[in-house]
Motif scaffolding. Sequence first.
Motif, short mmCIF file in Angstrom:
data_model
loop_
_atom_site.label_atom_id
_atom_site.label_comp_id
_atom_site.label_asym_id
_atom_site.label_seq_id
_atom_site.Cartn_x
_atom_site.Cartn_y
_atom_site.Cartn_z
N PHE A 44 0.85 -1.19 0.00
CA PHE A 44 0.00 0.00 0.00
C PHE A 44 0.89 1.25 0.00
O PHE A 44 1.96 1.26 0.62
CB PHE A 44 -0.91 0.00 1.23
CG PHE A 44 -1.96 -1.07 1.21
CD1 PHE A 44 -3.17 -0.86 0.56
CD2 PHE A 44 -1.73 -2.30 1.82
CE1 PHE A 44 -4.14 -1.86 0.53
CE2 PHE A 44 -2.69 -3.30 1.80
CZ PHE A 44 -3.90 -3.09 1.15
N ASP A 45 0.42 2.31 -0.66
CA ASP A 45 1.24 3.50 -0.76
C ASP A 45 1.07 4.46 0.41
O ASP A 45 1.76 5.48 0.49
CB ASP A 45 0.97 4.24 -2.08
CG ASP A 45 -0.50 4.65 -2.23
OD1 ASP A 45 -1.26 4.51 -1.25
OD2 ASP A 45 -0.87 5.09 -3.34
N SER A 46 0.15 4.12 1.34
CA SER A 46 -0.04 4.97 2.51
C SER A 46 -0.76 4.20 3.61
O SER A 46 -1.38 3.14 3.35
CB SER A 46 -0.87 6.21 2.15
OG SER A 46 -2.21 5.84 1.84
N ASP A 48 -3.31 5.36 5.18
CA ASP A 48 -4.73 5.58 4.92
C ASP A 48 -5.29 4.51 3.99
O ASP A 48 -6.36 3.96 4.23
CB ASP A 48 -4.93 6.97 4.32
CG ASP A 48 -6.40 7.33 4.17
OD1 ASP A 48 -7.10 7.35 5.21
OD2 ASP A 48 -6.83 7.58 3.04
N ALA A 49 -4.55 4.17 2.94
CA ALA A 49 -4.99 3.14 2.01
C ALA A 49 -5.06 1.78 2.68
O ALA A 49 -5.98 0.99 2.44
CB ALA A 49 -4.05 3.08 0.80
N LEU A 50 -4.10 1.52 3.56
CA LEU A 50 -4.09 0.26 4.31
C LEU A 50 -5.32 0.15 5.21
O LEU A 50 -6.02 -0.88 5.22
CB LEU A 50 -2.82 0.17 5.15
CG LEU A 50 -2.75 -0.96 6.18
CD1 LEU A 50 -2.64 -2.31 5.49
CD2 LEU A 50 -1.56 -0.77 7.11
N VAL A 51 -5.61 1.21 5.95
CA VAL A 51 -6.74 1.17 6.89
C VAL A 51 -8.05 1.05 6.12
O VAL A 51 -8.95 0.28 6.52
CB VAL A 51 -6.73 2.42 7.78
CG1 VAL A 51 -7.99 2.46 8.65
CG2 VAL A 51 -5.49 2.43 8.66
N LEU A 52 -8.19 1.77 5.02
CA LEU A 52 -9.41 1.68 4.22
C LEU A 52 -9.63 0.25 3.72
O LEU A 52 -10.75 -0.27 3.73
CB LEU A 52 -9.34 2.65 3.06
CG LEU A 52 -9.54 4.14 3.39
CD1 LEU A 52 -9.30 5.00 2.17
CD2 LEU A 52 -10.93 4.38 3.97
N ALA A 53 -8.55 -0.39 3.27
CA ALA A 53 -8.67 -1.77 2.78
C ALA A 53 -9.05 -2.70 3.92
O ALA A 53 -9.88 -3.61 3.74
CB ALA A 53 -7.35 -2.20 2.15
N ALA A 54 -8.48 -2.48 5.09
CA ALA A 54 -8.81 -3.33 6.25
C ALA A 54 -10.27 -3.13 6.65
O ALA A 54 -10.96 -4.09 6.99
CB ALA A 54 -7.88 -3.00 7.40
N GLN A 55 -10.75 -1.90 6.60
CA GLN A 55 -12.14 -1.64 6.95
C GLN A 55 -13.09 -2.31 5.96
O GLN A 55 -14.18 -2.74 6.33
CB GLN A 55 -12.39 -0.13 7.00
CG GLN A 55 -11.73 0.54 8.21
CD GLN A 55 -11.86 2.04 8.19
OE1 GLN A 55 -11.89 2.66 7.11
NE2 GLN A 55 -11.94 2.66 9.36
N ARG A 56 -12.67 -2.38 4.70
CA ARG A 56 -13.48 -3.06 3.69
C ARG A 56 -13.28 -4.57 3.73
O ARG A 56 -13.93 -5.31 2.98
CB ARG A 56 -13.11 -2.54 2.30
CG ARG A 56 -13.47 -1.07 2.09
CD ARG A 56 -12.84 -0.56 0.81
NE ARG A 56 -13.13 0.86 0.59
CZ ARG A 56 -12.37 1.68 -0.12
NH1 ARG A 56 -11.25 1.20 -0.68
NH2 ARG A 56 -12.70 2.94 -0.27
N ASN A 57 -12.33 -5.02 4.56
CA ASN A 57 -11.99 -6.45 4.69
C ASN A 57 -11.55 -7.04 3.36
O ASN A 57 -11.92 -8.15 2.97
CB ASN A 57 -13.17 -7.25 5.24
CG ASN A 57 -12.73 -8.53 5.94
OD1 ASN A 57 -11.60 -8.61 6.43
ND2 ASN A 57 -13.61 -9.51 6.01
N SER A 58 -10.72 -6.28 2.65
CA SER A 58 -10.22 -6.70 1.34
C SER A 58 -8.72 -6.42 1.24
O SER A 58 -8.31 -5.25 1.20
CB SER A 58 -10.98 -5.95 0.24
OG SER A 58 -10.47 -6.29 -1.04
#
Length: 282
Positions: A44-46, A48-58
């Motif tokens: 992930f490039d940030s 924020d992108a990591l957390v968003l992906a984790a929240q989407r469970n993807s």
Amino acid sequence: MSLTPSQFAWIAEMVERAAAIVLAPGKEYLVESRLRRLATQAGFDSIDALVLAAQRNSPPSLRHELVQAMTVNETSWFRDRDPFAALTDVALPEIVRDTPRGPLRIWSAACSSGQEAYSVAILLDKAGMSGRGYEILATDLSEEMVTKTREGRYNQLEVNRGLPASDLVTYFERQGAEWRVNDRLRSHVTTRRLNLAEALPPMQKFDVVFLRNVLIYFNLDTKRAVLNRIRQALKPGGWLLLGAAETTVGIDADFERVPAGRTAIYRVPAGSRQPVKEVTPC
């Protein structure tokens, strides 16, 4: 980009739910530093992108990786020497006296990368316990740490942290740029992934449990639940060793506190027994 308050709150809630680890306000810097490392590893490039992906469970494995990233893996050989002295000077003589036969069983809970488990194995070998036999179970929430413990491979920096040179020569083999615990010592240590915040799987009872620098990350209710599980995993008269800032006092009244030099260890009472001889601090 820094974590937003809502992102930190979401991570803290997820980690506490999964591992019972409390991430209180003020830990944002610690969380960000570990997420930054995970984001790089996961592509992930940030943050924020990591957390968003984790929240989407993807992908679905990401939440598990995030929880493991929050676990504390700080350790060294014979870390805080007093508990190891308490093992050899207080607990071990009692165990040998009360149960002179059968293998000694020790559990290194939250073993991190395995230095504690192998430090115990070295002490037991030096104490002549190989003839009687001993078994050490090393567990951790992190699959990465469990694998590292099983492999028993350490770089030069890692072996320099507390391991005496004589033990390095006796119990390790040089393999390229690394040192590996020799086969004889590793044969006494088994590993498995285990979450202390969950019900324990069926296990044979233990003579000694090392549970050091773990309770400090739990809230009071979780501390009580974990100590109750540990107590049930110990044999009558079994011993519990905690970190310097930890205690069972005021949390679990069924443990007996036994002074041991500059520290204290804890025992599950086993009916009528001779009093333990206290060790005088050096």
